[in-house]
Design a protein around this motif. Structure first.
Motif, short mmCIF file in Angstrom:
data_model
loop_
_atom_site.label_atom_id
_atom_site.label_comp_id
_atom_site.label_asym_id
_atom_site.label_seq_id
_atom_site.Cartn_x
_atom_site.Cartn_y
_atom_site.Cartn_z
N PRO A 152 0.83 -1.21 0.00
CA PRO A 152 0.00 0.00 0.00
C PRO A 152 0.86 1.26 0.00
O PRO A 152 2.04 1.23 0.37
CB PRO A 152 -0.78 -0.11 1.31
CG PRO A 152 0.15 -0.88 2.21
CD PRO A 152 0.86 -1.86 1.31
N GLN A 172 -2.37 5.05 2.36
CA GLN A 172 -3.27 3.91 2.56
C GLN A 172 -2.91 3.16 3.84
O GLN A 172 -3.79 2.75 4.59
CB GLN A 172 -3.19 2.95 1.38
CG GLN A 172 -3.84 3.46 0.12
CD GLN A 172 -3.58 2.53 -1.05
OE1 GLN A 172 -2.50 1.94 -1.17
NE2 GLN A 172 -4.56 2.41 -1.91
N ALA A 173 -1.62 2.96 4.05
CA ALA A 173 -1.19 2.25 5.26
C ALA A 173 -1.62 3.01 6.50
O ALA A 173 -2.07 2.41 7.48
CB ALA A 173 0.34 2.07 5.24
N LEU A 189 -4.16 5.32 6.74
CA LEU A 189 -5.62 5.42 6.85
C LEU A 189 -6.28 4.10 7.26
O LEU A 189 -7.19 4.07 8.07
CB LEU A 189 -6.22 5.87 5.53
CG LEU A 189 -6.13 7.33 5.18
CD1 LEU A 189 -6.61 7.57 3.76
CD2 LEU A 189 -6.93 8.18 6.16
N LYS A 190 -5.81 3.01 6.67
CA LYS A 190 -6.47 1.73 6.86
C LYS A 190 -5.74 0.78 7.80
O LYS A 190 -6.22 -0.32 8.05
CB LYS A 190 -6.67 1.05 5.50
CG LYS A 190 -7.52 1.86 4.55
CD LYS A 190 -7.57 1.21 3.19
CE LYS A 190 -8.35 2.06 2.20
NZ LYS A 190 -8.29 1.48 0.85
N GLY A 191 -4.55 1.16 8.28
CA GLY A 191 -3.78 0.28 9.15
C GLY A 191 -3.24 -0.94 8.43
O GLY A 191 -3.23 -2.03 8.97
N LEU A 192 -2.78 -0.74 7.18
CA LEU A 192 -2.31 -1.85 6.37
C LEU A 192 -0.83 -2.12 6.60
O LEU A 192 -0.04 -1.19 6.77
CB LEU A 192 -2.53 -1.54 4.88
CG LEU A 192 -3.96 -1.21 4.47
CD1 LEU A 192 -4.01 -0.88 2.98
CD2 LEU A 192 -4.90 -2.35 4.80
N GLU A 211 -2.09 -6.21 4.10
CA GLU A 211 -3.18 -6.73 4.93
C GLU A 211 -3.41 -5.79 6.12
O GLU A 211 -2.47 -5.17 6.61
CB GLU A 211 -2.86 -8.14 5.44
CG GLU A 211 -2.81 -9.17 4.34
CD GLU A 211 -4.15 -9.36 3.65
OE1 GLU A 211 -5.18 -9.43 4.35
OE2 GLU A 211 -4.16 -9.44 2.41
N PRO A 212 -4.64 -5.68 6.62
CA PRO A 212 -4.93 -4.76 7.73
C PRO A 212 -4.48 -5.31 9.09
O PRO A 212 -5.29 -5.58 9.97
CB PRO A 212 -6.45 -4.59 7.66
CG PRO A 212 -6.94 -5.86 7.06
CD PRO A 212 -5.86 -6.30 6.09
N THR A 213 -3.18 -5.47 9.26
CA THR A 213 -2.64 -6.08 10.48
C THR A 213 -1.64 -5.19 11.19
O THR A 213 -0.89 -5.67 12.03
CB THR A 213 -1.94 -7.41 10.12
OG1 THR A 213 -0.91 -7.15 9.15
CG2 THR A 213 -2.91 -8.42 9.55
N ARG A 266 -3.45 7.88 14.92
CA ARG A 266 -3.33 6.56 14.30
C ARG A 266 -2.91 6.68 12.84
O ARG A 266 -2.04 5.94 12.37
CB ARG A 266 -4.66 5.82 14.43
CG ARG A 266 -4.65 4.43 13.84
CD ARG A 266 -6.00 3.76 14.04
NE ARG A 266 -6.13 2.57 13.24
CZ ARG A 266 -6.22 1.36 13.73
NH1 ARG A 266 -6.21 1.17 15.04
NH2 ARG A 266 -6.34 0.33 12.94
N LEU A 267 -3.51 7.62 12.14
CA LEU A 267 -3.16 7.86 10.74
C LEU A 267 -1.69 8.21 10.59
O LEU A 267 -0.97 7.64 9.76
CB LEU A 267 -4.04 8.97 10.16
CG LEU A 267 -3.59 9.54 8.85
CD1 LEU A 267 -4.31 8.86 7.71
CD2 LEU A 267 -3.82 11.02 8.81
#
Length: 136
Positions: A19, A23-24, A26-29, A35-37, A112-113
């Protein structure tokens, strides 16, 4: 001209599953496999990606996300507070009632972002000790 062979079309390459930094964040990828981990809690990083095994604990974003947010959000809040003061001249207590919660919510809401984005940028730029395996 009909006798010319058709130009060879290259085989489509496997798309890069990594990502982007945004993207990493925003979505925690996971910055390696997508993967969202990335996170184990609201703001706590997972020790390791359960999908590809990336050792997330070896990265150290430190206080970078909080420092970025302090500078960026602090600038925006000061600009908005000055604009409010120059247009409406509210009392000090009203400024405090408005800007303290806005600053806290903005910082906590985007922490977090920024943590995820900074870790992904660190991964992309290989900015840690040791060797990074970029393969999924």
């Amino acid at each position: 001209m009909d006798d010319l062979p058709a130009p060879a079309t290259p085989e489509p390459a496997e798309p890069d599953r990594r990502p982007s930094v945004v993207q990493a964040g925003l979505k925690g990828l996971c910055p390696r496999c997508g993967e969202p981990t990335l996170f184990a809690g609201m703001l706590r990083f997972a020790d390791k990606c359960s999908a590809c095994g990336l050792d997330i604990s070896s990265f150290n974003v430190g206080d970078g996300p909080a420092a970025f947010l302090t500078l960026i959000l602090g600038t925006l809040v000061v600009i908005m507070a000055i604009a409010l003061e120059l247009t409406l001249s509210p009392p000090l207590w009203l400024h405090m009632l408005i800007w303290i919660p806005v600053t806290l919510a903005g910082t906590i809401g985007t922490l977090r972002l920024t943590k995820g984005a900074l870790l992904a940028a660190e991964f992309r730029n290989a900015a840690r000790e040791g060797k990074i395996d970029l393969r999924p």
